[in-house]
Write a protein that holds these residues in place. Structure first.
Motif, PDB file in Angstrom:
ATOM      1  N   LEU A 160       1.594  -3.902  -2.619  1.00 43.08           N
ATOM      2  CA  LEU A 160       1.546  -5.221  -1.984  1.00 43.08           C
ATOM      3  C   LEU A 160       2.631  -6.154  -2.519  1.00 43.08           C
ATOM      4  CD1 LEU A 160      -2.312  -5.884  -1.885  1.00 43.08           C
ATOM      5  CD2 LEU A 160      -0.827  -5.244   0.020  1.00 43.08           C
ATOM      6  N   GLY A 161       3.285  -5.756  -3.602  1.00 39.68           N
ATOM      7  CA  GLY A 161       4.357  -6.587  -4.156  1.00 39.68           C
ATOM      8  C   GLY A 161       5.433  -6.897  -3.139  1.00 39.68           C
ATOM      9  N   THR A 162       5.765  -5.910  -2.285  1.00 48.75           N
ATOM     10  CA  THR A 162       6.781  -6.123  -1.263  1.00 48.75           C
ATOM     11  C   THR A 162       6.339  -7.188  -0.261  1.00 48.75           C
ATOM     12  OG1 THR A 162       7.426  -3.799  -1.460  1.00 48.75           O
ATOM     13  CG2 THR A 162       8.204  -4.978   0.471  1.00 48.75           C
ATOM     14  N   VAL A 163       5.050  -7.137   0.108  1.00 44.43           N
ATOM     15  CA  VAL A 163       4.507  -8.137   1.034  1.00 44.43           C
ATOM     16  C   VAL A 163       4.497  -9.513   0.372  1.00 44.43           C
ATOM     17  CG1 VAL A 163       2.452  -8.820   2.338  1.00 44.43           C
ATOM     18  CG2 VAL A 163       3.128  -6.417   2.227  1.00 44.43           C
ATOM     19  N   MET A 164       4.181  -9.558  -0.927  1.00 43.14           N
ATOM     20  CA  MET A 164       4.172 -10.825  -1.657  1.00 43.14           C
ATOM     21  C   MET A 164       5.561 -11.469  -1.657  1.00 43.14           C
ATOM     22  SD  MET A 164       1.124 -11.530  -2.927  1.00 43.14           S
ATOM     23  CE  MET A 164      -0.434 -10.761  -3.378  1.00 43.14           C
ATOM     24  N   ILE A 165       6.606 -10.649  -1.716  1.00 42.59           N
ATOM     25  CA  ILE A 165       7.968 -11.183  -1.687  1.00 42.59           C
ATOM     26  C   ILE A 165       8.228 -11.906  -0.365  1.00 42.59           C
ATOM     27  CG2 ILE A 165      10.417 -10.538  -1.609  1.00 42.59           C
ATOM     28  CD1 ILE A 165       9.785  -8.308  -3.584  1.00 42.59           C
ATOM     29  N   ILE A 166       7.737 -11.324   0.729  1.00 38.80           N
ATOM     30  CA  ILE A 166       7.891 -11.952   2.043  1.00 38.80           C
ATOM     31  C   ILE A 166       7.172 -13.300   2.070  1.00 38.80           C
ATOM     32  CG2 ILE A 166       7.356 -11.732   4.499  1.00 38.80           C
ATOM     33  CD1 ILE A 166       7.574  -8.673   4.116  1.00 38.80           C
ATOM     34  N   ILE A 197       6.290 -15.218  -0.570  1.00 42.26           N
ATOM     35  CA  ILE A 197       6.964 -16.151  -1.485  1.00 42.26           C
ATOM     36  C   ILE A 197       8.223 -16.716  -0.834  1.00 42.26           C
ATOM     37  CG2 ILE A 197       8.249 -16.308  -3.658  1.00 42.26           C
ATOM     38  CD1 ILE A 197       6.246 -14.285  -4.824  1.00 42.26           C
ATOM     39  N   SER A 198       8.974 -15.859  -0.138  1.00 39.44           N
ATOM     40  CA  SER A 198      10.190 -16.318   0.538  1.00 39.44           C
ATOM     41  C   SER A 198       9.861 -17.358   1.600  1.00 39.44           C
ATOM     42  CB  SER A 198      10.909 -15.123   1.182  1.00 39.44           C
ATOM     43  OG  SER A 198      11.329 -14.202   0.199  1.00 39.44           O
ATOM     44  N   LEU A 199       8.717 -17.186   2.266  1.00 37.29           N
ATOM     45  CA  LEU A 199       8.308 -18.143   3.297  1.00 37.29           C
ATOM     46  C   LEU A 199       7.887 -19.474   2.686  1.00 37.29           C
ATOM     47  CD1 LEU A 199       7.515 -18.890   6.219  1.00 37.29           C
ATOM     48  CD2 LEU A 199       5.289 -17.818   5.773  1.00 37.29           C
ATOM     49  N   VAL A 200       7.080 -19.421   1.619  1.00 37.69           N
ATOM     50  CA  VAL A 200       6.509 -20.633   1.028  1.00 37.69           C
ATOM     51  C   VAL A 200       7.554 -21.418   0.235  1.00 37.69           C
ATOM     52  CG1 VAL A 200       4.797 -21.514  -0.605  1.00 37.69           C
ATOM     53  CG2 VAL A 200       4.181 -19.664   0.959  1.00 37.69           C
ATOM     54  N   ILE A 201       8.317 -20.729  -0.598  1.00 38.43           N
ATOM     55  CA  ILE A 201       9.247 -21.413  -1.502  1.00 38.43           C
ATOM     56  C   ILE A 201      10.616 -21.643  -0.866  1.00 38.43           C
ATOM     57  CG2 ILE A 201      10.463 -21.245  -3.710  1.00 38.43           C
ATOM     58  CD1 ILE A 201       8.094 -19.774  -4.847  1.00 38.43           C
ATOM     59  N   TYR A 202      11.141 -20.593  -0.209  1.00 33.36           N
ATOM     60  CA  TYR A 202      12.504 -20.699   0.325  1.00 33.36           C
ATOM     61  C   TYR A 202      12.522 -21.022   1.820  1.00 33.36           C
ATOM     62  CZ  TYR A 202      13.439 -18.356  -4.097  1.00 33.36           C
ATOM     63  OH  TYR A 202      13.498 -18.034  -5.425  1.00 33.36           O
ATOM     64  N   HIS A 203      11.330 -21.163   2.432  1.00 33.20           N
ATOM     65  CA  HIS A 203      11.210 -21.490   3.860  1.00 33.20           C
ATOM     66  C   HIS A 203      11.984 -20.506   4.722  1.00 33.20           C
ATOM     67  CE1 HIS A 203       9.335 -25.179   2.520  1.00 33.20           C
ATOM     68  NE2 HIS A 203      10.397 -25.461   1.790  1.00 33.20           N
ATOM     69  N   LYS A 204      11.968 -19.243   4.290  1.00 29.29           N
ATOM     70  CA  LYS A 204      12.644 -18.184   5.045  1.00 29.29           C
ATOM     71  C   LYS A 204      11.649 -17.566   6.016  1.00 29.29           C
ATOM     72  CE  LYS A 204      14.643 -13.586   4.497  1.00 29.29           C
ATOM     73  NZ  LYS A 204      13.554 -12.944   5.226  1.00 29.29           N
ATOM     74  N   THR A 205      11.876 -17.760   7.292  1.00 28.18           N
ATOM     75  CA  THR A 205      10.967 -17.243   8.307  1.00 28.18           C
ATOM     76  C   THR A 205      11.036 -15.720   8.335  1.00 28.18           C
ATOM     77  OG1 THR A 205      11.357 -19.203   9.651  1.00 28.18           O
ATOM     78  CG2 THR A 205      10.350 -17.312  10.745  1.00 28.18           C
ATOM     79  N   SER A 265      10.991 -11.905   9.588  1.00 32.91           N
ATOM     80  CA  SER A 265      11.381 -11.261  10.838  1.00 32.91           C
ATOM     81  C   SER A 265      10.159 -10.596  11.471  1.00 32.91           C
ATOM     82  CB  SER A 265      12.451 -10.201  10.555  1.00 32.91           C
ATOM     83  OG  SER A 265      11.900  -9.148   9.775  1.00 32.91           O
ATOM     84  N   ARG A 266      10.332 -10.108  12.695  1.00 29.87           N
ATOM     85  CA  ARG A 266       9.237  -9.422  13.371  1.00 29.87           C
ATOM     86  C   ARG A 266       8.799  -8.191  12.580  1.00 29.87           C
ATOM     87  NH1 ARG A 266      10.229  -7.297  19.387  1.00 29.87           N
ATOM     88  NH2 ARG A 266      11.713  -6.006  18.217  1.00 29.87           N
ATOM     89  N   THR A 267       9.766  -7.469  12.025  1.00 32.94           N
ATOM     90  CA  THR A 267       9.442  -6.289  11.225  1.00 32.94           C
ATOM     91  C   THR A 267       8.621  -6.665   9.997  1.00 32.94           C
ATOM     92  OG1 THR A 267      11.469  -5.173  11.927  1.00 32.94           O
ATOM     93  CG2 THR A 267      10.423  -4.367   9.919  1.00 32.94           C
ATOM     94  N   GLU A 268       9.012  -7.764   9.346  1.00 36.31           N
ATOM     95  CA  GLU A 268       8.285  -8.202   8.150  1.00 36.31           C
ATOM     96  C   GLU A 268       6.867  -8.647   8.500  1.00 36.31           C
ATOM     97  OE1 GLU A 268      12.067  -9.738   5.439  1.00 36.31           O
ATOM     98  OE2 GLU A 268      11.127 -11.101   6.880  1.00 36.31           O
ATOM     99  N   LEU A 269       6.698  -9.309   9.640  1.00 40.86           N
ATOM    100  CA  LEU A 269       5.357  -9.720  10.064  1.00 40.86           C
ATOM    101  C   LEU A 269       4.475  -8.507  10.339  1.00 40.86           C
ATOM    102  CD1 LEU A 269       6.059 -12.734  12.468  1.00 40.86           C
ATOM    103  CD2 LEU A 269       4.853 -12.793  10.274  1.00 40.86           C
ATOM    104  N   ILE A 270       5.055  -7.500  10.973  1.00 41.37           N
ATOM    105  CA  ILE A 270       4.299  -6.264  11.226  1.00 41.37           C
ATOM    106  C   ILE A 270       3.888  -5.625   9.901  1.00 41.37           C
ATOM    107  CG2 ILE A 270       4.471  -3.906  12.129  1.00 41.37           C
ATOM    108  CD1 ILE A 270       6.325  -5.020  14.317  1.00 41.37           C
ATOM    109  N   ALA A 271       4.806  -5.611   8.941  1.00 40.73           N
ATOM    110  CA  ALA A 271       4.508  -5.017   7.633  1.00 40.73           C
ATOM    111  C   ALA A 271       3.379  -5.761   6.938  1.00 40.73           C
ATOM    112  CB  ALA A 271       5.763  -5.020   6.755  1.00 40.73           C
ATOM    113  N   VAL A 272       3.380  -7.084   7.017  1.00 41.66           N
ATOM    114  CA  VAL A 272       2.317  -7.884   6.400  1.00 41.66           C
ATOM    115  C   VAL A 272       0.969  -7.575   7.041  1.00 41.66           C
ATOM    116  CG1 VAL A 272       1.422 -10.218   6.096  1.00 41.66           C
ATOM    117  CG2 VAL A 272       3.838  -9.753   5.651  1.00 41.66           C
ATOM    118  N   ILE A 273       0.928  -7.532   8.373  1.00 42.82           N
ATOM    119  CA  ILE A 273      -0.328  -7.256   9.079  1.00 42.82           C
ATOM    120  C   ILE A 273      -0.849  -5.861   8.746  1.00 42.82           C
ATOM    121  CG2 ILE A 273      -1.353  -6.914  11.373  1.00 42.82           C
ATOM    122  CD1 ILE A 273       0.621  -9.087  12.379  1.00 42.82           C
ATOM    123  N   VAL A 274       0.045  -4.877   8.741  1.00 38.60           N
ATOM    124  CA  VAL A 274      -0.348  -3.504   8.411  1.00 38.60           C
ATOM    125  C   VAL A 274      -0.860  -3.414   6.980  1.00 38.60           C
ATOM    126  CG1 VAL A 274       0.527  -1.150   8.065  1.00 38.60           C
ATOM    127  CG2 VAL A 274       1.171  -2.424  10.111  1.00 38.60           C
TER     128      VAL A 274
END
Length: 308
Positions: A110-116, A118-126, A128-137
């Motif tokens: 889950l560390g990889t998902v946590m990076i996504i 953290i990037s959203l919350v701290i760096y306001h990096k939206t 991608s569609r692939t990353e959203l799919i990975a989080v949901i999965v």
């Protein structure tokens, strides 16, 4: 070229298997011996740190102390050693103690998902569609893993789930904090110093001579395996593989870690899993493939998380 690539693949698989087998061995120690996680952390990180630092010194003696000549980099190294490397390995042991090795190794992904996140919350990096799919999965897989398909109740304790989430978060920090250091200095040297710092830290918390391990051969062999093979050689093999294969390929081959942990636990500790847990675990592990194949920007050699 083909032989070099094959060598890199073998090294990455070997390192992942060493990491994976470390899990069942640790689980046996925490279940059948009075060893405390803090004591094991001090011994494991101290011995592996000395081993890796000695190896780095034999290869590049002039670069070993370079990081300490820059105060800012030295501070980042201390942060990496404490908040990244020490935290992720300590959370790993605590989660094993609260659940089992395969579940812990999968939750670690889950560390990889946590990076996504953290990037959203701290760096306001939206994402991608692939990353959203990975989080949901990953979330679906984790839910199946911790409920065994009984979606309204947990099959592991709340403490184990909380520790697993802390493991994922510390794994994200373990990747994000040392980024600049890996760009400026040899990765092996940074990992070696961080290991040694962690070993000193945990020996302050729980000195290795206090409540030492029972003096019998199985326990001594298990502790030495965790320190030398499961930590030092595992990192050395995985880092070495990056000289021959890409970080993406190495990351994909790291899926041998949960496989080794599961096989070792089933064979030697007689732990059983139902089909929902297996499906959940496969879903979490699949996020590595989803992100790797969907990564349009590529992954730098220095960005890959290879330290455990």
């Amino acid at each position: 070229m083909i032989q070099q690539r094959r060598k890199g693949i073998y090294l990455a698989i070997l390192g992942s298997i060493f990491w994976g087998i470390q899990g069942p061995v640790s689980q046996w120690l925490f279940t059948d011996t009075p060893i405390a996680p803090e004591w094991l952390m001090g011994v494991k990180m101290g011995l592996s740190g000395l081993f890796l630092l000695g190896y780095a010194f034999s290869k590049q003696p002039k670069t070993v102390t370079a990081v300490w000549r820059q105060p800012r980099d030295a501070g980042r190294l201390l942060a990496f050693a404490i908040l990244g490397l020490s935290a992720v390995q300590y959370a790993y042991f605590l989660t094993i103690q609260a659940s089992n090795a395969p579940t812990t190794t999968i939750l670690q992904q889950l560390g990889t998902v946590m990076i996504i996140i953290i990037s959203l919350v701290i760096y306001h990096k939206t994402p991608s569609r692939t990353e959203l799919i990975a989080v949901i999965v990953a979330l679906l897989g984790t839910w199946l893993l911790v409920t065994k398909g009984q979606l309204t109740q947990l099959s592991i304790s709340g403490a184990a789930l909380g520790l697993g989430l802390c493991l994922g978060f510390s794994g994200a920090l373990n990747t994000l904090i040392p980024g600049e250091l890996f760009q400026k200095y040899d990765t092996l040297v940074i990992v070696a110093w961080a290991m040694l710092i962690g070993g000193v830290l945990f020996n302050v918390i729980h000195p290795f001579w206090v409540d030492a391990l029972p003096m019998n051969m199985p326990t001594i062999i298990s502790v030495l395996f965790i320190a030398i093979f499961g930590t030092a050689l595992a990192n050395l093999c995985f880092l070495g593989s990056l000289n021959y294969i890409t970080p993406t390929t190495a990351g994909l081959l790291n899926t041998f870690e949960p496989l080794a942990a599961t096989i070792g636990t089933v064979l030697f500790l007689k732990t059983s899993f139902n089909h929902w847990e297996v499906i959940g675990g496969l879903l979490v592990i699949s996020t590595v493939f989803i992100l790797s194949f969907g990564n349009r920007r590529g992954i730098s050699k220095k960005q890959v998380n290879v330290i455990k």
